[in-house]
Every structure is written in structure tokens, then in C-alpha cells.
Write a protein that holds these residues in place. Structure first.
Motif, mmCIF file in Angstrom:
data_model
loop_
_atom_site.group_PDB
_atom_site.id
_atom_site.type_symbol
_atom_site.label_atom_id
_atom_site.label_comp_id
_atom_site.label_asym_id
_atom_site.label_seq_id
_atom_site.Cartn_x
_atom_site.Cartn_y
_atom_site.Cartn_z
ATOM 1 N N SER A 136 2.360 19.595 7.286
ATOM 2 C CA SER A 136 1.072 18.495 6.694
ATOM 3 C C SER A 136 -0.160 19.620 7.172
ATOM 4 O O SER A 136 -1.060 18.990 7.167
ATOM 5 C CB SER A 136 1.759 17.570 8.114
ATOM 6 N N GLY A 137 -0.104 20.505 8.472
ATOM 7 C CA GLY A 137 -1.541 20.943 9.007
ATOM 8 C C GLY A 137 -2.594 20.219 9.416
ATOM 9 O O GLY A 137 -2.225 19.504 9.561
ATOM 10 N N ARG A 138 -3.440 20.745 8.640
ATOM 11 C CA ARG A 138 -4.527 19.557 8.668
ATOM 12 C C ARG A 138 -4.821 18.018 7.789
ATOM 13 O O ARG A 138 -6.024 17.824 7.733
ATOM 14 C CB ARG A 138 -5.940 20.439 8.602
ATOM 15 N N ASP A 139 -3.187 17.909 7.235
ATOM 16 C CA ASP A 139 -3.836 16.581 6.693
ATOM 17 C C ASP A 139 -3.653 15.263 7.982
ATOM 18 O O ASP A 139 -4.152 15.394 8.741
ATOM 19 C CB ASP A 139 -1.938 16.568 6.442
ATOM 20 N N PHE A 140 -4.577 14.613 6.534
ATOM 21 C CA PHE A 140 -5.168 13.119 7.585
ATOM 22 C C PHE A 140 -4.254 11.794 7.701
ATOM 23 O O PHE A 140 -4.960 10.645 8.025
ATOM 24 C CB PHE A 140 -6.055 12.745 6.969
ATOM 25 N N GLY A 141 -3.246 12.269 7.563
ATOM 26 C CA GLY A 141 -2.343 10.946 7.464
ATOM 27 C C GLY A 141 -1.664 10.958 8.954
ATOM 28 O O GLY A 141 -1.545 9.704 9.306
ATOM 29 N N VAL A 185 0.704 -0.969 0.000
ATOM 30 C CA VAL A 185 -0.307 -0.292 -0.153
ATOM 31 C C VAL A 185 1.212 1.096 -0.224
ATOM 32 O O VAL A 185 1.747 0.738 0.025
ATOM 33 C CB VAL A 185 -1.130 0.007 0.995
ATOM 34 N N SER A 186 0.124 2.568 -0.784
ATOM 35 C CA SER A 186 0.531 3.684 -0.194
ATOM 36 C C SER A 186 0.171 4.523 0.554
ATOM 37 O O SER A 186 -1.490 4.353 1.457
ATOM 38 C CB SER A 186 1.700 3.539 -0.997
ATOM 39 N N ARG A 187 0.461 5.891 1.016
ATOM 40 C CA ARG A 187 -0.358 7.073 1.288
ATOM 41 C C ARG A 187 -1.825 6.963 0.802
ATOM 42 O O ARG A 187 -3.028 7.009 1.754
ATOM 43 C CB ARG A 187 0.248 8.124 0.805
ATOM 44 N N VAL A 188 -2.016 7.190 -0.915
ATOM 45 C CA VAL A 188 -3.063 6.264 -1.148
ATOM 46 C C VAL A 188 -4.119 5.825 -0.993
ATOM 47 O O VAL A 188 -5.311 6.197 -1.161
ATOM 48 C CB VAL A 188 -2.996 7.138 -3.102
ATOM 49 N N ASP A 189 -3.161 4.641 -0.282
ATOM 50 C CA ASP A 189 -4.702 3.554 0.280
ATOM 51 C C ASP A 189 -5.143 3.651 1.629
ATOM 52 O O ASP A 189 -6.350 2.425 2.100
ATOM 53 C CB ASP A 189 -3.726 1.679 -0.050
ATOM 54 N N LEU A 190 -4.195 4.341 2.490
ATOM 55 C CA LEU A 190 -4.780 4.504 2.946
ATOM 56 C C LEU A 190 -5.342 5.694 4.497
ATOM 57 O O LEU A 190 -6.086 6.404 5.290
ATOM 58 C CB LEU A 190 -2.846 4.577 4.122
ATOM 59 N N VAL A 191 -5.052 6.940 3.004
ATOM 60 C CA VAL A 191 -5.457 8.399 3.824
ATOM 61 C C VAL A 191 -7.159 8.626 3.018
ATOM 62 O O VAL A 191 -6.568 8.805 1.716
ATOM 63 C CB VAL A 191 -4.309 9.186 3.754
ATOM 64 N N GLY A 192 -7.934 8.895 3.992
ATOM 65 C CA GLY A 192 -9.532 9.003 3.132
ATOM 66 C C GLY A 192 -9.768 10.612 2.969
ATOM 67 O O GLY A 192 -8.520 11.688 3.431
ATOM 68 N N GLU A 193 -10.471 11.331 2.490
ATOM 69 C CA GLU A 193 -10.143 12.944 2.101
ATOM 70 C C GLU A 193 -11.723 13.487 3.500
ATOM 71 O O GLU A 193 -11.796 14.459 3.250
ATOM 72 C CB GLU A 193 -11.656 12.543 0.890
ATOM 73 N N HIS A 194 -12.356 12.112 4.580
ATOM 74 C CA HIS A 194 -12.463 13.464 5.560
ATOM 75 C C HIS A 194 -12.388 12.563 6.688
ATOM 76 O O HIS A 194 -11.697 11.422 6.621
ATOM 77 C CB HIS A 194 -13.930 13.211 4.862
ATOM 78 N N ILE A 195 -12.886 13.258 7.843
ATOM 79 C CA ILE A 195 -12.589 12.755 9.246
ATOM 80 C C ILE A 195 -13.358 11.512 9.184
ATOM 81 O O ILE A 195 -14.492 10.591 8.655
ATOM 82 C CB ILE A 195 -13.175 13.702 10.080
ATOM 83 N N GLY A 196 -12.530 10.259 9.562
ATOM 84 C CA GLY A 196 -13.115 9.152 9.658
ATOM 85 C C GLY A 196 -12.627 8.174 8.673
ATOM 86 O O GLY A 196 -12.481 7.123 9.209
ATOM 87 N N SER A 197 -12.591 8.266 7.288
ATOM 88 C CA SER A 197 -11.877 7.785 6.296
ATOM 89 C C SER A 197 -11.118 6.986 6.802
ATOM 90 O O SER A 197 -10.901 5.982 6.013
ATOM 91 C CB SER A 197 -12.319 8.319 4.771
ATOM 92 N N THR A 198 -9.868 7.849 7.019
ATOM 93 C CA THR A 198 -8.758 6.772 7.115
ATOM 94 C C THR A 198 -8.240 5.713 7.888
ATOM 95 O O THR A 198 -7.649 5.094 7.377
ATOM 96 C CB THR A 198 -7.433 8.394 7.584
#
Length: 813
Positions: free
Chosen positions: A671-676, A629-642
């Protein structure tokens, strides 16, 4: 007005200025003109380098298009640095280091111009300029047709690139033009090329054809939107995406392509809507690598001219096809490799010469409410780890509706198979599968045919009008994988005899299975209760390899000596710890999670796969499979999806290895508000709660991984050691090419080894250097050049066909 003069019509109201004036040179006229003035150029050839720095109108005489030639000996013939209007000029350039028309500032209009040149670019827009270019023609056999660079933009309407020595239109370094009703053809490079972060292209009603390369190429985080466009008659792929590229195709047509119609890799994302893909020589859609994704809606893929699957999903990529049609192709959909997934909804797959849907090597496919018609095989789940779901699908007019073999385990629900010539559902060679509420009607063979004692589950299924019987369970020998045969519950048939659940096998009855489109041609005619002569014994199933065998494969990898030592040391610790436990002694708790650092192409993924297999052989892991996997597989677009995505990836890796490539991307410097961070926090907790279930390996460039671990102490504390993968040296790259040549039955001719060694010593080792990948690409390029050379021989000898010579080497990049 005399020939060779320029008339300036002044618009100023000052009484100190003349209303009109004539000048013997363009430079003098431009110097005298003010904003708003009109410069009318008399017919003739002007050997001047024009620089337009005021908002004037510069035009040829009305009714005489092409009569004014701007043709200096060198340099840029026309530079525009203001919101001027330039119309009806013929521009000729001879300087291969500069553009013929250079737009550097403002929002000028270029109208009805013809650029015939041998320049670096026919029209170049840079520096934030936003021109409007209408009805202009570019003929530049020496360089690019149109180049938009450096955050420039603009609109190009009804323009045509009739020849280009490089790309027809190139956009890079943040350029973002819009093309409307433009034509690009007879380019010696890519038709439309967009590269680099923040670069973007929008094209509406455009046509790209007759190019010696790909029609459209999007790379390096660039984006493009094509609407109502045609791409056809290329010499390479129709559309290519690479390295985080994003492309949207709406109402487009891609056809007459000798290679892949659309090929995307390296986390690229493609959205297709109401687009047709036809007459392609390889794949219609070719999708590779983790994080790469295709979403197709209301699209049609058909009329293949080659022998390849229409849609190819591999190496962990994802594709979604909704309300699509795939027809008149050799194979419709192939999904390969762990992590690869295809979701097909409300779609039609028809007129397929071989297999409509093939799932193998641990991939997953889900088909909902689809129709498969006129194929040799409807769906084939081929091997261990391969699975998915067929839900509410109708399969009509096939030889075999669904095949499950070699440990595959799909779920088939509410599906119907009508009029198969061999069997509705066929399970063999250790296949499993759950069949719920499925129906077979009008089979010329069996309805459900389960052999080799495969432990499939049939629940509330029904067969009708099956010529050889509704259900056939041929027992396998004692060596079958699961033993015991299928589990049958509440199944019915229109046969007079009641359905019998098969007994446990008492004697070995083995059946050879021919793996071909006519797979069931050798099905025995006897019923399961009748005596059956023993057929030739099948090949034994390949047993799981021992750790010694896997380490042997590790040793065969070129280079990586320090890596091999690290893996062996770790393996020895785990093996001795296991033996101490068996002897009733305390064993050191060796952490198995690892950090892999190094450049791309140094074998990190391969070693991770072998490491998982070693741990499985030692009994440390249940399966030992690899989920990449990479970031795109783990990090979602909204809170909770990650957290959901990360949990899902961890669950898929349960019993094996979770390999996170470019893990530092989960913790960007800005990073700011990044979901990583949410992904990291979820991962740390899962590693603690399920420390024995999954081995986690994080990988990436050395410097970036050091930063990642330094700012995430919670992550760093859970990894036992870091293994560094060094770049390959020239001799190691040569050995890789030699291995490739031997594998593909080629040989290096006299002088080739020395030439390759020199080539690898001189090749640039920058950020784009691919190590082992570069070696493999070099070999592939040599094979391609070899083919072009040998194809000219009327009767080539064996040496001609196998020997690679120094002249087959590509040029250094």
C-alpha cells in the motif's frame, strides 16, 4: 562481386586486417566482420539462419531492392542481437513456431526490408531491445505481423503490415513500441492489440483497416496513445477496451464500422479529443460497468447506419462530453442503470430521429448549456430514480421538448423549448420534476402539460404563443402516485386568462399514454375545467414486491444452494426480530452487513440486489436500491478527495445497499502511501454513524477477501457473516444455457445438451473463467454460429431458426 558472395569492408585500422574480403556465405562473413564493418550481399537466395551479434551494416546491393533473399528451410531466418544496421533484404520464413525476424538485444536499425513469411510473427522484438524499423513491409498470413514483447520497445516508421493471420501488431508483457505513419490492413485478427500491465503503444499518423476483428484492442491494464490515426472497415468493433485499459485518442477518425465504433468495459478509461466517429452499425460510444469512464472533448459522432443510440452508458459507467456534436443518428444519448452518469457540457445534439437524451433505470444525466435540435423528443427521464439536471439548455424543433414519466425526478433550470409540435414539457404516470425559469415558445400544442396528478414543481416559468394553451393540468385518479397535482409559483403566460393552480382532484379522470416517439398524439383536446369522458383505465403501477416474491426469484437462480440458505436464514432473523419488536419484545440486533466471496460470474451482484429488495420489503431499508462501486469510485488522487468520493457513494446508497466489488483493492499488500486506507476509515465511520441507513456488502475473490478482513479488524468487526459463492458445475452451466435459450426462443437440438455438458466439463477453469458469464457467452456464441449456418438456407423452417446443434458450439478456449 560474384553472385552468392558477401563482400566485407573492414573499418578497423589494424595493419593485420584486410581492408576488404569476399566470403561465400553470410555466416562466414558475419564471423569475420567486426563492429562498424559493412557487409554487402550479392544478389541471390541464401538458405542460412543469420545471427547478427556485432554492430555491423548488413545490406543488399544498391539499386537492386529485393534481390537478396534470406530463406532457410526452418528456424528463424534473421536474428539480431546487436546495434546493427540491416537494409534492403527480402526475408522468407516457413517455421510457424518462430518469428521471421527476431530482434533480441541492442538498438538496431532495420531499413527497407520485406518480410514474406508463414511464421509465428513477421517481426518479433523482445528482451529489452529498442530497434528503429523504417519502411519495412510484413506479409504473414499465418501469424502476427509485428510482435513487441517482454519490456521491449522501438520505433516503427512508415512500415506496413499487408497481411496477418492473427493480429497486425501485438504488444504484451510490458512491450512499449511507437508507430509512426504505419499501415496495418488485411489482418485476420485485431489490427492493433495491446494487453497486460505495463504494456503500452504510441501510434501517430497510422491507419488500420480491412481487419477481421476489432481495429484496436486494449486490455488487462495496458495503455495506448493514438494521435491522428484512422480506424475503418473492420468486421467487429472499431476500438475496444477491457479490464482497466487506458486509451487516449487525439485527432483520430473512426468510421465505416459494422458494430460499435468504440466499446469499453471493466473500469477502462478513454479520453477522446478532436476525434470523429461516423458510419457505425451499433453504438458510436458504448460504455459499460462501474469505474468505466469516457472523457470526450471537441468530438463529433454522426451518421449512424444502424438503429442504436449513438452514445450508450450503462451498468454504472460514466461519460463526460464537452463541446461535442452528435447528429444524424437514431438516438443521441442513452444513460441506463443506477450509478450510470453522463455529463454533457456546451454540446450540440441534432438531427435525431427519436430521442436525443434518454435517462432510465435510476441513471443520472446532467446537461449544461447544450443545444438540442430537430429530434422527436429532446430529453426523456423515464422511470423511478432517474434524474439529473438540464441547465441553460435550448431545445428547438422537437415533437416534445422534455418528458418526465414513472417517478423520474429531474431538475430543469433556465431551459427554453422553441416550436415543439406537441408540448414543451410533458409530465405523466407519476413523474415529478422541478422546472425553474423555463420558457416555452411557439408550441403547436401545450407549453407545460402535466397529467395524472403528477406533483411537478413549476417556478417562474413562462409560455408564449402556445396554440392549445400555455399550461394544462389534467387531474389523475385517486390511484396516482402523489396526488394533489403540480405546485405552481410565479409562472406567467401571454394568454389573456390568468394561470390557475389546479385544484385537488375530486373525480377520477385517467388518460392513457402511448409510449412512442409520437407520445402526445392522444392528448385530450379539452381544457382541465371542461367535462371529459373517462378513458380506458391505465395499467396499474407495479407495487413493490413482498419479501416472499423476492425470495421466490432468488430460488429461480441456478445453483447457489448454500447462498440461498444463508440469505433465507438472515431474512428469517430480521423478520422475526421485526415481529418481536411489534409485540413489545426485545429483538436481537442482527448486523446486516455482509461479505460475499467467490469467483467472478457467480451471481454476487444479483444476490446483493435481491437482498436489498428483501430488506426494503421487510421495512428495514427505505428503498432497497443497489449502488455498486469499486476502488476507482472511492479512492481519489490527492489527500482529502477520497473521503469526499466515499461520502458521495455512501449518500447515493442511503436507504439501500452499497456494494463494493473487489473491496480488497482498497488495501493492497504494497500500500505505501496509497489512499485506500482513507476510504476504509471513512467507510467504517459512516457505517457506525448511519448504521440503520445503509447496508454495506463487500465482495471479491475468496483468498483476497480473507486477507483484506484479516488486516482490517475495524472493517471485519462490522460484518455479520461471510457468504461464499462457489463456482458453477457443468450441469449448472448447462441449466443457465437452457434458460437463456428458452428466454430468447431457441431450443437445444438432439445431442446439444450432452455436447454442452462435455464442453463445460473440459473448459479451462483458470483465473479468467467467468462462471455464469461464461455460460451466457457460450450461448451467445452458439447463436452467432447458428446464424452463420442458417443464413445459407433459402427458406429456413421454424426448426432451422430455433434449434441449436452441437456444431454450433464454439471451440474450447
Amino acid at each position: 562481386m560474384a553472385q552468392g558472395t558477401v563482400q566485407v569492408t573492414h573499418t578497423g585500422t589494424s595493419r593485420w586486417r584486410r581492408r576488404t574480403g569476399e566470403y561465400v556465405s553470410l555466416a562466414a562473413a558475419l564471423e569475420a566482420a567486426a563492429d562498424g564493418d559493412v557487409l554487402t550481399v550479392a544478389p541471390g537466395t541464401y538458405r542460412e539462419n543469420l545471427v547478427v551479434e556485432r554492430a555491423v551494416t548488413l545490406r543488399g546491393p544498391e539499386g537492386s531492392p529485393g534481390s537478396v533473399r534470406i530463406a532457410p528451410v526452418d528456424g528463424v531466418p534473421l536474428t539480431v542481437r546487436a546495434s546493427a544496421v540491416v537494409q534492403d533484404l527480402h526475408v522468407e520464413g516457413q517455421d510457424s513456431t518462430s518469428a521471421a525476424v527476431l530482434v533480441e538485444e541492442g538498438t538496431p536499425e532495420l531499413l527497407d526490408m520485406r518480410i514474406v513469411t508463414r511464421s509465428a510473427a513477421g517481426i518479433e522484438v523482445r528482451g529489452g531491445a529498442r530497434p528503429t524499423v523504417r519502411r519495412c513491409t510484413v506479409d504473414n498470413p499465418a501469424g502476427a505481423g509485428i510482435a513487441v514483447l517482454d519490456d521491449a520497445g522501438g520505433v516503427f516508421e512508415e512500415c506496413e503490415v499487408v497481411a496477418a493471420g492473427q493480429a497486425g501488431v501485438t504488444v504484451r508483457d510490458g512491450g512499449h513500441p511507437r508507430l509512426e505513419r504505419c499501415r496495418v490492413h488485411h489482418a485476420s485478427g485485431v489490427g492493433l492489440s495491446v494487453s497486460g500491465e505495463n504494456s503500452a503503444l504510441e501510434a501517430v499518423g497510422c491507419e488500420v483497416y480491412e481487419v477481421k476483428g476489432s481495429g484496436v484492442q486494449i486490455t488487462g491494464r495496458a495503455t495506448a496513445f493514438l494521435t491522428d490515426c484512422d480506424v475503418h472497415r473492420t468486421s467487429a468493433d472499431g476500438v475496444t477496451l477491457d479490464t482497466d485499459a487506458v486509451l487516449t485518442l487525439a485527432d483520430c477518425r473512426i468510421h465505416d464500422i459494422p458494430e460499435n465504433a468504440v466499446d469499453l468495459r471493466s473500469r477502462s478509461v478513454l479520453t477522446l479529443t478532436r476525434t470523429t466517429v461516423r458510419q457505425f452499425g451499433r453504438n458510436g460510444l458504448s460504455v459499460w460497468d462501474p469505474g468505466t469512464r469516457v472523457d470526450a472533448n471537441q468530438c463529433e459522432i454522426f451518421d449512424s447506419t444502424g438503429d442504436y443510440p449513438a452514445v450508450w452508458i450503462s451498468d454504472g459507467a460514466t461519460a463526460v462530453l464537452e463541446s461535442c456534436r452528435v447528429h444524424d443518428v437514431p438516438d443521441a444519448l442513452f444513460v441506463l442503470d443506477r450509478g450510470s452518469r453522463a455529463d454533457v457540457i456546451d454540446s450540440d445534439l441534432s438531427q435525431v430521429r427519436n430521442t436525443a437524451v434518454s435517462v432510465s433505470d435510476g441513471a443520472t444525466a446532467q446537461l449544461d448549456d447544450c443545444r438540442i435540435r430537430d429530434a422527436a423528443t429532446g430529453a426523456w427521464f423515464r422511470d423511478h430514480g432517474s434524474g439529473g439536471t438540464l441547465n441553460g439548455c435550448a431545445v428547438v424543433g422537437t415533437q416534445t421538448g422534455v418528458i418526465v414519466t414513472k417517478g423520474a425526478d429531474p431538475t430543469i433550470e433556465r431551459c427554453t423549448v422553441d416550436s415543439p409540435t406537441e408540448a414543451g414539457f410533458y409530465v405523466s404516470a407519476g413523474g415529478r420534476g422541478s422546472f425553474l425559469h423555463c420558457r416555452v415558445t411557439g408550441s403547436e400544442g401545450y407549453g407545460f402539460h402535466v397529467i395524472d396528478g403528477c406533483r411537478a414543481t413549476l417556478t417562474k416559468c413562462r409560455t408564449e404563443r402556445c396554440a392549445r394553451g400555455g399550461y394544462e393540468f389534467a387531474d389523475g385518479g385517486s390511484g396516482t402516485a402523489s396526488g394533489g397535482g403540480p405546485v405552481v409559483e410565479d409562472c406567467t403566460s401571454d394568454e389573456s386568462a390568468a394561470l390557475r393552480t389546479p385544484p385537488l382532484p375530486e373525480t377520477a379522470v385517467q388518460t392513457m399514454v402511448a409510449q412512442s416517439p409520437g407520445l402526445l398524439g392522444s392528448i385530450p383536446g379539452q381544457r382541465a375545467t371542461e367535462p371529459e369522458p373517462a378513458a380506458a383505465a391505465p395499467e396499474p403501477e407495479v407495487a413493490a414486491r413482498s419479501s416472499k416474491d423476492v425470495l421466490g426469484e432468488l430460488d429461480t437462480l441456478v445453483g447457489l444452494e448454500s447462498v440461498k440458505r444463508e440469505v433465507r436464514a438472515l431474512t428469517d432473523m430480521i423478520e422475526v426480530g421485526r415481529r418481536r419488536q411489534q409485540a413489545g419484545l426485545k429483538a436481537a440486533s442482527a448486523r446486516r452487513h455482509l461479505v460475499f466471496t467467490g469467483s467472478p460470474g457467480t451471481g454476487k451482484t444479483t444476490v446483493a440486489r435481491l437482498y436489498g429488495e428483501i430488506l426494503a420489503a421487510l421495512g428495514v431499508l427505505e428503498k432497497g436500491h443497489l449502488v455498486e462501486v469499486s476502488r476507482v469510485d472511492l479512492v481519489g488522487e490527492h489527500i482529502g478527495s477520497t473521503a469526499i468520493r466515499t461520502q458521495d457513494a455512501f449518500d447515493r446508497a442511503r436507504g439501500g445497499v452499497l456494494f463494493i466489488d473487489e473491496a480488497y483493492a482498497l488495501s493492497p499488500e504494497d500500500s505505501g502511501r496509497d489512499f485506500g486506507k482513507e476510504a476504509i476509515d471513512t467507510l467504517v465511520k459512516l457505517m457506525e454513524d448511519h448504521r440503520e441507513a445503509v447496508v454495506v456488502i463487500v465482495a471479491g475473490y475468496t483468498a483476497e477477501m480473507e486477507r483484506f478482513l484479516s488486516v482490517n479488524p475495524g472493517v471485519a468487526s462490522r460484518f455479520s457473516r461471510t457468504i461464499t459463492f462457489g463456482d458453477y458445475g457443468a450441469e449448472e452451466l448447462l441449466r443457465i444455457v437452457e434458460q437463456q435459450a428458452e428466454e430468447h426462443e431457441y431450443r437445444l437440438g438432439p445431442g446439444s445438451s450432452e455436447a454442452l455438458l462435455k464442453y463445460f466439463e473440459e473448459i479451462p477453469k483458470g483465473a479468467t473463467f467467468g462462471n455464469g458469464r461464461t455460460a451466457r457467452q457460450t450461448f451467445e456464441a452458439m447463436v452467432e454460429r447458428h446464424a452463420g449456418r442458417v443464413a445459407q438456407h433459402a427458406e429456413p423452417s421454424t426448426d432451422d431458426l430455433t434449434l441449436l446443434y452441437p456444431e454450433d458450439l464454439p471451440e474450447l478456449p
